[in-house]
Design an enzyme around this catalytic site. Structure first.
Site, PDB file in Angstrom:
ATOM      1  N   ASN A 118      -3.696   8.884  -4.918  1.00 28.46           N
ATOM      2  CA  ASN A 118      -2.925   8.445  -6.085  1.00 28.46           C
ATOM      3  C   ASN A 118      -3.787   7.476  -6.883  1.00 28.46           C
ATOM      4  O   ASN A 118      -4.915   7.176  -6.503  1.00 28.46           O
ATOM      5  CB  ASN A 118      -1.590   7.818  -5.659  1.00 28.46           C
ATOM      6  N   PHE A 148       6.174  -3.454  -2.160  1.00 28.23           N
ATOM      7  CA  PHE A 148       5.913  -3.235  -3.586  1.00 28.23           C
ATOM      8  C   PHE A 148       6.470  -1.876  -3.983  1.00 28.23           C
ATOM      9  O   PHE A 148       6.511  -0.962  -3.162  1.00 28.23           O
ATOM     10  CB  PHE A 148       4.404  -3.267  -3.878  1.00 28.23           C
ATOM     11  N   PRO A 182       3.907   8.326   8.073  1.00 25.33           N
ATOM     12  CA  PRO A 182       4.745   7.229   8.586  1.00 25.33           C
ATOM     13  C   PRO A 182       5.122   6.283   7.448  1.00 25.33           C
ATOM     14  O   PRO A 182       4.329   6.073   6.524  1.00 25.33           O
ATOM     15  CB  PRO A 182       3.839   6.527   9.597  1.00 25.33           C
ATOM     16  N   ASP A 183       6.338   5.755   7.518  1.00 27.44           N
ATOM     17  CA  ASP A 183       6.799   4.782   6.512  1.00 27.44           C
ATOM     18  C   ASP A 183       6.444   3.393   7.052  1.00 27.44           C
ATOM     19  O   ASP A 183       7.158   2.836   7.890  1.00 27.44           O
ATOM     20  CB  ASP A 183       8.308   4.945   6.300  1.00 27.44           C
ATOM     21  N   ILE A 184       5.327   2.850   6.584  1.00 24.43           N
ATOM     22  CA  ILE A 184       4.784   1.607   7.179  1.00 24.43           C
ATOM     23  C   ILE A 184       5.756   0.443   6.970  1.00 24.43           C
ATOM     24  O   ILE A 184       6.033  -0.331   7.889  1.00 24.43           O
ATOM     25  CB  ILE A 184       3.393   1.276   6.587  1.00 24.43           C
ATOM     26  N   LYS A 208     -14.730  23.431   4.596  1.00 23.82           N
ATOM     27  CA  LYS A 208     -14.281  23.516   3.209  1.00 23.82           C
ATOM     28  C   LYS A 208     -13.543  24.841   2.968  1.00 23.82           C
ATOM     29  O   LYS A 208     -14.046  25.914   3.335  1.00 23.82           O
ATOM     30  CB  LYS A 208     -15.498  23.414   2.279  1.00 23.82           C
TER      31      LYS A 208
END
Ligand SMILES: Cc1cc2nc3c(=O)[nH]c(=O)nc-3n(C[C@H](O)[C@H](O)[C@H](O)COP(=O)(O)O)c2cc1C
Length: 420
Positions: free
Chosen positions: A225, A340, A321-323, A303
């Site tokens: 991202n 955040f 995983p949702d830290i 590749k």
């Protein structure tokens, strides 16, 4: 609306030639540009080139009586909306930090009442030298926006941070600084930061995550991202300045480690989760990283090639995983847990929902539609069970310092006795 006026100070660095392109970009965008060039700067670019491109007189000398009649040095320092130093040499940064005024450029910088943005450029050793680190920290503390230099091969053949940011990046920073100018340097002159000897987080241990994660698809491709890591690194720097012991778990970003910060580099969300867990216990955790929600379910060992059939290879995703949520449920949950949220719409409503869903104490929400990731400023809303605290748009380092003050107050209330 009148065109924004830029006073551009050009120092004596090899990258001074890039100031020519910067002037061109600023003029193209309709800015009024006045250039001041140091004596050393004149060794690299000529006042004539700058005059032709800026379509304005170029100033070089403090003791030019004719100029004092036409345009006094105090007036020159005040009539701009923003003062930009590019390239900002190590020497100029040192003089600015020390309040010296021994030539036209430094006198203007001391006399101005306008926001100042500096784009440093120098050899990597000069940039990393303790004296320059101190000068940059002082200047940032004084409210000057000091950009991070680019990293890469230098004119001298060495490699590392110290290259002048590209003219377009400086122009973007100028746009941001002008957008946030009133909040950066209030006219009352009251600084928005803590003095250097103010260490409200002394004895606290703080864990910070920053940057994006990269989730491999095959050995050469990954899902990522646009997070630049700038806000998280600024928070780590501010926490260390405020006296905390800081562990920074950083995704892949080419930013230098702030002084006094212990940094662990990771690539993926799962690596980040493991390093966060290994870093516990802490007094506060600030989860700034933009962790990828999904990863490729299977990583190809080689590749993936086009086979000419026109068939697109399937890309199955798996949830990461949702830290933040895991940390909230952990037996070692930090007393203060801050998440955040980068949102593009319904900022507060999404942040309130995230606060409830994740089980953290605060969500710092920012509007990434208005503040694209990678910019120099941020407008944040701190959402907690006590309500919403919305701050003016500020440079990221100022957001970081303000957040550290708030965190220090909260920790003093939560755990009055420190580990010192
Ligand atoms: C070829 C050459 C290139 C230089 N490049 C840089 C540079 O990129 N950054 C820097 O801080 N100093 C650089 N210097 C040193 C500065 O020119 C020197 O410190 C000077 O005093 C700066 O003056 P000023 O800050 O008034 O412009 C360079 C010097 C030479 C001879």
């Amino acid at each position: 609306m009148a065109a924004p006026r830029i006073l551009l100070i050009i120092g004596g660095g090899i990258a001074a030639y890039k100031s020519i392109e910067l002037v061109r970009l600023l003029r193209k965008a309709g800015y009024v540009v006045r250039c001041v060039i140091t004596r050393a700067g004149e060794q690299f670019v000529t006042p004539l080139t700058l005059a032709a491109l800026s379509e304005n007189k170029v100033y070089t000398s403090l003791f030019d009586l004719k100029d004092e009649v036409e345009m006094g040095h105090i007036q020159l320092s005040r009539e701009a909306d923003l003062v930009v130093v590019a390239p900002a040499t190590a020497d100029l940064l040192a003089k600015m930090a020390g309040g010296q005024a021994d030539d036209l450029a430094t006198t203007l910088l001391l006399a101005t009442d306008k926001p100042v943005l500096a784009a440093p450029a120098m050899n990597v050793r000069m940039w990393l030298h303790a004296a320059t680190r101190r000068n940059v920290a002082t200047l940032r503390g004084d409210g000057v926006t000091v950009m991070e230099p680019d990293e890469g091969e230098m004119a001298c053949g060495e490699f590392g941070p110290g290259r002048l940011p590209e003219p377009q990046a400086i122009k973007d920073a100028i746009d941001s600084a002008l957008a946030g100018a009133p909040a950066v340097v209030p006219l009352t002159g009251q600084p928005d930061f803590a003095p250097a000897n103010h260490r409200p987080l002394f004895g606290r241990r703080i864990l910070i995550t920053a940057g994006p994660t990269h989730e491999p698809i095959d050995p050469v491709r990954y899902i990522a991202n646009r997070s630049s890591g700038k806000q998280g690194f600024a928070i780590a720097a501010a926490a260390a300045e405020a006296g905390a012991e800081v562990l920074l778990v950083a995704g892949p970003v080419p930013l230098p480690t702030p002084p006094g910060v212990i940094r662990v580099d990771v690539e993926t969300a799962r690596e980040m989760a493991a390093e966060v867990e290994a870093g516990l216990p802490v007094d506060a955790a600030i989860m700034v990283a933009a962790v990828a929600d999904w990863r490729a379910a299977d990583t190809a060992p080689q590749k993936i090639k086009k086979d000419g059939s026109g068939q697109v290879p399937p890309l199955a995703l798996a949830e990461n995983p949702d830290i933040l949520a895991s940390l909230a449920k952990s037996a070692q949950r930090p007393p203060l847990l801050v998440g955040f949220a980068a949102e593009t719409n319904d900022i507060i409503a999404h942040a309130e929902a995230k606060l409830a869903r994740k089980g953290c104490d605060w969500i710092v929400a920012n509007d990434v539609a208005a503040d694209p990731m990678g910019g120099e400023t941020n407008r944040v809303h701190i959402v907690s069970k006590d309500g919403v605290d919305s701050w003016d748009r500020l440079p990221k380092h100022a957001v970081a310092r303000k957040l550290m003050e708030k965190i220090a107050d909260e920790l003093d209330a939560l755990i009055p006795s420190r580990s010192d």
